[in-house]
Design a protein around this motif. Sequence first.
Motif, short mmCIF file in Angstrom:
data_model
loop_
_atom_site.label_atom_id
_atom_site.label_comp_id
_atom_site.label_asym_id
_atom_site.label_seq_id
_atom_site.Cartn_x
_atom_site.Cartn_y
_atom_site.Cartn_z
N VAL A 3 0.53 -1.21 -0.07
CA VAL A 3 0.10 -0.09 0.02
C VAL A 3 0.76 1.29 0.00
O VAL A 3 0.72 2.10 -0.71
CB VAL A 3 -0.95 0.05 1.24
N LEU A 4 1.90 1.29 0.73
CA LEU A 4 2.76 2.40 0.89
C LEU A 4 3.69 2.57 -0.53
O LEU A 4 3.57 3.78 -0.92
CB LEU A 4 3.90 2.24 2.07
N SER A 5 4.01 1.47 -1.12
CA SER A 5 4.58 1.61 -2.36
C SER A 5 3.75 2.36 -3.42
O SER A 5 4.25 3.08 -4.09
CB SER A 5 5.13 0.20 -2.66
N ALA A 6 2.34 1.82 -3.23
CA ALA A 6 1.44 2.58 -4.33
C ALA A 6 1.44 3.97 -4.04
O ALA A 6 1.35 4.69 -4.86
CB ALA A 6 0.07 1.79 -4.35
N GLY A 7 1.32 4.42 -2.79
CA GLY A 7 1.31 5.85 -2.48
C GLY A 7 2.41 6.62 -2.92
O GLY A 7 2.41 7.84 -3.25
N LEU A 8 3.68 5.99 -2.74
CA LEU A 8 5.04 6.82 -3.32
C LEU A 8 4.90 6.94 -4.75
O LEU A 8 5.60 7.79 -5.18
CB LEU A 8 6.25 5.88 -2.72
N PHE A 9 4.27 6.02 -5.50
CA PHE A 9 4.07 6.38 -7.03
C PHE A 9 2.87 7.19 -7.45
O PHE A 9 2.57 7.22 -8.56
CB PHE A 9 4.23 5.08 -7.68
N HIS A 10 1.94 7.46 -6.52
CA HIS A 10 0.44 7.76 -6.81
C HIS A 10 0.93 9.12 -7.48
O HIS A 10 1.43 10.13 -7.17
CB HIS A 10 -0.26 8.03 -5.61
N LYS A 11 0.01 9.35 -8.46
CA LYS A 11 -0.10 10.67 -9.08
C LYS A 11 -0.82 11.98 -8.27
O LYS A 11 -0.80 13.16 -8.80
CB LYS A 11 -0.82 10.73 -10.38
N GLN A 18 14.43 -2.34 3.41
CA GLN A 18 14.75 -3.31 2.43
C GLN A 18 13.77 -3.82 1.53
O GLN A 18 13.60 -4.10 0.35
CB GLN A 18 15.91 -4.42 2.89
N GLU A 19 12.59 -4.36 2.44
CA GLU A 19 11.57 -4.71 1.68
C GLU A 19 10.83 -4.03 1.25
O GLU A 19 10.18 -4.36 0.02
CB GLU A 19 10.66 -5.55 3.08
N LEU A 20 10.48 -2.77 1.59
CA LEU A 20 10.04 -1.68 0.78
C LEU A 20 10.80 -1.51 -0.72
O LEU A 20 10.14 -1.51 -1.78
CB LEU A 20 9.84 -0.57 1.53
N GLY A 21 12.04 -1.57 -0.46
CA GLY A 21 12.92 -1.34 -1.65
C GLY A 21 12.70 -2.21 -2.76
O GLY A 21 12.56 -2.06 -3.96
N ILE A 22 12.67 -3.66 -2.40
CA ILE A 22 12.50 -4.61 -3.35
C ILE A 22 11.15 -4.59 -4.08
O ILE A 22 11.03 -4.95 -5.08
CB ILE A 22 12.74 -6.16 -2.54
N LYS A 27 20.05 2.58 1.80
CA LYS A 27 19.63 1.20 2.03
C LYS A 27 18.52 0.77 0.98
O LYS A 27 18.56 -0.29 0.46
CB LYS A 27 19.53 0.44 3.65
N LEU A 28 17.59 1.83 0.80
CA LEU A 28 16.37 1.87 0.20
C LEU A 28 16.93 1.52 -1.15
O LEU A 28 16.47 0.54 -2.08
CB LEU A 28 15.67 2.95 0.47
N LEU A 29 17.74 2.53 -1.68
CA LEU A 29 18.31 2.69 -3.13
C LEU A 29 18.94 1.21 -3.51
O LEU A 29 18.94 0.89 -4.65
CB LEU A 29 19.08 3.73 -3.18
N ILE A 30 19.86 0.77 -2.53
CA ILE A 30 20.45 -0.45 -2.91
C ILE A 30 19.50 -1.64 -3.25
O ILE A 30 19.70 -2.23 -4.22
CB ILE A 30 21.42 -0.93 -1.68
N SER A 31 18.29 -1.62 -2.43
CA SER A 31 17.47 -2.61 -2.44
C SER A 31 16.74 -2.55 -3.86
O SER A 31 16.32 -3.39 -4.52
CB SER A 31 16.32 -2.77 -1.46
N ILE A 32 16.48 -1.40 -4.22
CA ILE A 32 15.53 -0.90 -5.46
C ILE A 32 16.58 -1.34 -6.76
O ILE A 32 15.91 -1.97 -7.64
CB ILE A 32 15.25 0.61 -5.38
#
Length: 844
Positions: free
Chosen positions: A706-714, A738-742, A778-783
């Motif tokens: 849900v959070l990931s969808a919010g981070l990309f939401h228009k 890390q899980e969010l980044g993946i 850490k987030l960018l590494i996972s992404i």
Amino acid sequence: MLIDEEFKTIYLNYKIKEIIPFLKELTPKDKKEIAATLKKHINKEWGHNTISVLAALACSKTKDEYEKMRTGFYSIPVELVDELFETDVPDWIGKSHQFLDGFDYLKVLEWEQKGYLTLNDDMWASMLSSSSRKEETLFSYPVTLESHIWFLFEHECNITSIYRDRNWKEILKNLVQENKINRSRVLKASLAAINFNFSKEHNTWFLELFAYLEPNPKEILALQDELFMIFHSTQHSLFPGLLKIISPVITEKDFKTEDFLRATASLMTLPTKNIINALLQVLEKIAKDNKKYHEAACLFLMPVFLNKDKTLQTKVAKIIAKYGDPKSGKVREELAFYTASLLSDAQILLDKFFVESEVIVNKEEQSFEARPWHISQPIASIETIDDFIFLASQVFNNNETYHLGLFLNALIKFNKAFDDEHFNKLEPVFNVAFKRKDTTGFQHLLATFVINYGLLKQKNKLKVLSDAYLGFPALENWSEKRTPFIFKAYQQLLLGVFEFLKENKHLPLLSVPEYTPCWITITTLVDKLKIYQQQGDKPIPFDLEIAWLRVKKINLEKGKQYAKEQLNEEYFDLLKPVFEQNYFKDHYEKEFLDGSFDWKLGYKKIYKWNSTEEIPQSLISIENNTELPENASFLDHLFNSYHTIYQDDLIRTLYTAPYFSGSLAARKYNGDLSCSTYQYDIKGNIKFLDAWLKLNLPFQPAHYLVLSAGLFHKDKTFSGIAFEALINKAASEDFNIQELGIIIGKKINFEWAPVKRFTDGLSGFINLSTSHNHAFEKLLISILTAVEKPVFNLKKLLELYYELLNQNRTRIDDKVAKVLKEWENENNLKKIIHQIKTHERKTL
């Protein structure tokens, strides 16, 4: 023959030759009678024709009366209007847009010259700008070029439209070149028009007109004050064009540089890159031409460092490094304010402006105190009947989810004390409940409960209760087609409360929240159970189960000891699910307890007219039972609620089982957030995420989706709250970044959503604090390690990673180094990958 009968004969037989003579002979009384006839028949059994519109024109006493009778457009032969006006011209005619729209500017001007009408300036602007006869229009009457043409600059009209050979930019330029109108006046009027607060389209048009007239430097300098005024407009899209006009005279002797700097100072904080880039070119030109403005230009540029765009910061830093004096106290002092927002490349370029180690110390001192999203507050209980009546009036409004528990508890508490007077005061509540008879979901269930209670208790029935008797089922028979199981669970709770009310039991409801948004303390639950023990009574099953689910998991060991002291073995056993760590694990599937549902990426077909479009989507795999056994638990009902749960009911359900909300998050995600192209229920998404965050609980896998969808939401509001949640949680020990980044990386790799939506949001929080910078790395590494191919705008992710490496003074992660090697031959990535590798060599 009566006058209205005579008119009907003319109209119905379409005697067009007779209508003007007929209208000319009418008295005021006759006109009133004809108007009444028109109102009665027009747009009913009669349609409009030339006769009816002429009659409406002649017989209407006011503009409004005419426009109501003449709805729709029907042209009037101009020669007939001329003939009618010879003897009678309505005094309102010059104010009626609907009448005048049917005629050309020249005809209306002819009538004005004859004294038939008078028009306001804005009407003349509208008529002239819409005229299709260019040459004839402009030169038939002197007043057109002497007066009316200037109204085009003062009133919003159709000057921007192009019709056949009518292009007003070209017309005005030709008139200027032929010396038919004053050039200086046109230039000045064009700029003045922009300050009349016209539409964006009009303001852009007038600025384009100014440029189309190709003003020379002398003319631009003469109007520089008017040009500078436009920089105060809220329509930022004007600024690039405006700067292009001003740029050629920047270095002229008579250019008011200081006035220009004052007028444009606020522009430096705008997020729009093309405006900032244009302004940087002008500023560099000023600095290059005159040493006097070196310091002023450097100070002027500083706010751009609040923008986290790497390219912009680097450009500004280069200008300051080139023209700024490292010994200038003002420049160094001002620069110190922006130290925290400086990106690494800009910092390197400006190194000589800092005292040794000044930036490093500043960076290390950065800190960020994460605050709870919501601080729980005690929920006041209902102590008097008057308080209850006030609460009852709000229980259908969905103000707070805990109102329901307070309402039911107070209803049991005061049940014996209610008399007919109290029921009369509750009439508004019964009225509200009755209005819910055609609703669905929880609102209808609650209304059914309230109406059934009123029918049960009141001796002298209120009218609304008598009316409701046939409109609502008995509570035990309540059901809906495709009813989510969760509502059937709430029905069981309400049935239990109803039995208490029928039997006049005076026992506390166990599941009433004590602290916002929904929490219960274990000690209070024990105290309430003790009352049941003393009276030898058993709790309502689902009331007890909801109470378990709402117990805040703090001080449970002390609570267990307290329960053993206060309760006998039978009643202590009722609390086993609270105290036994594996109780729920032994009874329910793991993914429903911890939200660890599988999810996958794929495509969804969208049907558009006669074609289909495939768009990326990600779906969570969640299965449901379509039937439940009679002894099914509350959680069984929750986990298998596979039909629609609407927004307010969704949050109510979330707050009923806060620790086990993964399935709700999964359903919300699948229903409204699975596609980034088509996303639904934006307000509901915001409410759901905010409601979840108020619980201050660790994220489960479904919540990360849900959070990931919010981070990309228009939608800016939803993405804003998602980034706020990320900032709040990023450095927390219970947040798996890390899980969010993946998840984000997999979505980017699948091109589920534009990368830029995410990078634009994240870049604004670089250097928020040292701990955040490390978390973001850490987030960018996972992404990056989850992205398997170069996707559009991957460069922006790498630029963020490069920046974080510099800020954190860390080395490239081995997994990232591996993917960089695969991408280093991609043309658009070569430069940034080279920068990253150069950084690596410097840190060795």
